[in-house]
Scaffold this motif. Sequence first.
Motif, PDB file in Angstrom:
ATOM      1  N   ARG A  39      72.934  56.766  57.393  1.00  0.00           N
ATOM      2  CA  ARG A  39      71.579  56.673  56.837  1.00  0.00           C
ATOM      3  C   ARG A  39      71.753  56.295  55.367  1.00  0.00           C
ATOM      4  NH1 ARG A  39      67.691  61.773  57.558  1.00  0.00           N
ATOM      5  NH2 ARG A  39      67.876  61.061  59.710  1.00  0.00           N
ATOM      6  N   THR A  40      71.333  55.087  55.003  1.00  0.00           N
ATOM      7  CA  THR A  40      71.476  54.588  53.643  1.00  0.00           C
ATOM      8  C   THR A  40      70.136  54.647  52.937  1.00  0.00           C
ATOM      9  OG1 THR A  40      73.262  53.112  54.341  1.00  0.00           O
ATOM     10  CG2 THR A  40      72.190  52.611  52.247  1.00  0.00           C
ATOM     11  N   LEU A  41      70.110  55.372  51.821  1.00  0.00           N
ATOM     12  CA  LEU A  41      68.870  55.548  51.078  1.00  0.00           C
ATOM     13  C   LEU A  41      69.098  55.358  49.589  1.00  0.00           C
ATOM     14  CD1 LEU A  41      67.544  58.778  52.822  1.00  0.00           C
ATOM     15  CD2 LEU A  41      66.647  56.458  53.107  1.00  0.00           C
ATOM     16  N   MET A  42      68.116  54.749  48.947  1.00  0.00           N
ATOM     17  CA  MET A  42      68.109  54.722  47.493  1.00  0.00           C
ATOM     18  C   MET A  42      67.894  56.163  47.024  1.00  0.00           C
ATOM     19  SD  MET A  42      68.498  51.544  46.442  1.00  0.00           S
ATOM     20  CE  MET A  42      67.789  51.430  44.813  1.00  0.00           C
ATOM     21  N   ALA A  43      68.428  56.487  45.873  1.00  0.00           N
ATOM     22  CA  ALA A  43      68.423  57.868  45.390  1.00  0.00           C
ATOM     23  C   ALA A  43      67.021  58.457  45.294  1.00  0.00           C
ATOM     24  CB  ALA A  43      69.127  57.946  44.040  1.00  0.00           C
ATOM     25  N   PHE A  44      66.035  57.679  44.870  1.00  0.00           N
ATOM     26  CA  PHE A  44      64.673  58.206  44.757  1.00  0.00           C
ATOM     27  C   PHE A  44      64.048  58.508  46.119  1.00  0.00           C
ATOM     28  CE2 PHE A  44      64.342  55.993  40.454  1.00  0.00           C
ATOM     29  CZ  PHE A  44      64.419  57.178  39.732  1.00  0.00           C
ATOM     30  N   GLN A  45      64.587  57.928  47.199  1.00  0.00           N
ATOM     31  CA  GLN A  45      64.050  58.139  48.542  1.00  0.00           C
ATOM     32  C   GLN A  45      64.698  59.315  49.269  1.00  0.00           C
ATOM     33  OE1 GLN A  45      65.068  54.294  50.067  1.00  0.00           O
ATOM     34  NE2 GLN A  45      63.036  53.455  49.656  1.00  0.00           N
ATOM     35  N   ALA A  46      65.909  59.670  48.904  1.00  0.00           N
ATOM     36  CA  ALA A  46      66.658  60.706  49.615  1.00  0.00           C
ATOM     37  C   ALA A  46      66.129  62.097  49.277  1.00  0.00           C
ATOM     38  CB  ALA A  46      68.142  60.603  49.264  1.00  0.00           C
ATOM     39  N   SER A  47      66.243  63.018  50.249  1.00  0.00           N
ATOM     40  CA  SER A  47      65.668  64.354  50.085  1.00  0.00           C
ATOM     41  C   SER A  47      66.595  65.424  50.669  1.00  0.00           C
ATOM     42  CB  SER A  47      64.323  64.419  50.795  1.00  0.00           C
ATOM     43  OG  SER A  47      64.522  64.343  52.202  1.00  0.00           O
ATOM     44  N   LEU A  48      66.165  66.659  50.529  1.00  0.00           N
ATOM     45  CA  LEU A  48      66.891  67.782  51.130  1.00  0.00           C
ATOM     46  C   LEU A  48      66.988  67.615  52.640  1.00  0.00           C
ATOM     47  CD1 LEU A  48      68.264  70.573  50.917  1.00  0.00           C
ATOM     48  CD2 LEU A  48      65.982  71.577  51.163  1.00  0.00           C
ATOM     49  N   THR A  49      65.955  67.137  53.268  1.00  0.00           N
ATOM     50  CA  THR A  49      65.976  66.904  54.716  1.00  0.00           C
ATOM     51  C   THR A  49      67.127  65.978  55.095  1.00  0.00           C
ATOM     52  OG1 THR A  49      63.601  67.231  54.833  1.00  0.00           O
ATOM     53  CG2 THR A  49      64.618  66.075  56.683  1.00  0.00           C
ATOM     54  N   ASP A  50      67.351  64.954  54.289  1.00  0.00           N
ATOM     55  CA  ASP A  50      68.449  64.028  54.550  1.00  0.00           C
ATOM     56  C   ASP A  50      69.798  64.728  54.386  1.00  0.00           C
ATOM     57  OD1 ASP A  50      66.793  61.646  54.962  1.00  0.00           O
ATOM     58  OD2 ASP A  50      66.346  61.846  52.822  1.00  0.00           O
ATOM     59  N   LEU A  51      69.923  65.565  53.355  1.00  0.00           N
ATOM     60  CA  LEU A  51      71.169  66.328  53.165  1.00  0.00           C
ATOM     61  C   LEU A  51      71.450  67.219  54.362  1.00  0.00           C
ATOM     62  CD1 LEU A  51      71.155  67.581  49.458  1.00  0.00           C
ATOM     63  CD2 LEU A  51      72.829  66.071  50.527  1.00  0.00           C
ATOM     64  N   LEU A  52      70.432  67.898  54.855  1.00  0.00           N
ATOM     65  CA  LEU A  52      70.614  68.817  55.981  1.00  0.00           C
ATOM     66  C   LEU A  52      70.949  68.076  57.270  1.00  0.00           C
ATOM     67  CD1 LEU A  52      67.735  71.355  55.247  1.00  0.00           C
ATOM     68  CD2 LEU A  52      70.171  71.547  54.687  1.00  0.00           C
ATOM     69  N   TRP A  53      70.565  66.830  57.370  1.00  0.00           N
ATOM     70  CA  TRP A  53      70.865  65.990  58.532  1.00  0.00           C
ATOM     71  C   TRP A  53      72.339  65.601  58.578  1.00  0.00           C
ATOM     72  CZ3 TRP A  53      72.566  60.876  58.126  1.00  0.00           C
ATOM     73  CH2 TRP A  53      72.575  60.136  59.308  1.00  0.00           C
TER      74      TRP A  53
END
Length: 155
Positions: A39-53
């Motif tokens: 899952r590739t995301l720009m830093a402003f788009q990434a969230s805690l939900t992404d970290l937990l994934w």
Amino acid sequence: MVNTRKRILLVYHSQSGNTEKLARAVSEGACEDGECEVRTLMAFQASLTDLLWADGLLFGTPENFGYMSGALKDFFDRTYYPAEAYALNLPFALFISAGNDGTGAEREIQRIAKGYPLRQVIPTLICQGEIQAAHLENAKTLGQTLAAGLSMGIF
């Protein structure tokens, strides 16, 4: 059937396009064997939900004034305290597009990562100057290495 593919979150920021070129190569390497989902995301788009994934992390940043980009710092600021309860202890790798030596950005990201906690499992890739073919090959190898280590259960 249960999905056994490992999940990699790639968070990056790019203004000039250099870090984006590296991010594409890192992602290509991580996806190459088909054992990992990226899952590739720009830093402003990434969230805690992404970290937990994620099972593993890739961070990319330009060196700005001897530091990481403000966007990547913003990602860390938004997720650091909410992530505390999860004691993530995820493996990560880091790539930096540097106009100088990149060590200031590297040092500060490593300091922040210890607090999550996250553990760096591959030496930082620092690419100085304009992105060259060798930089892209090294970035691809970085992605391949993290994916292989996750797939084999090493990280």
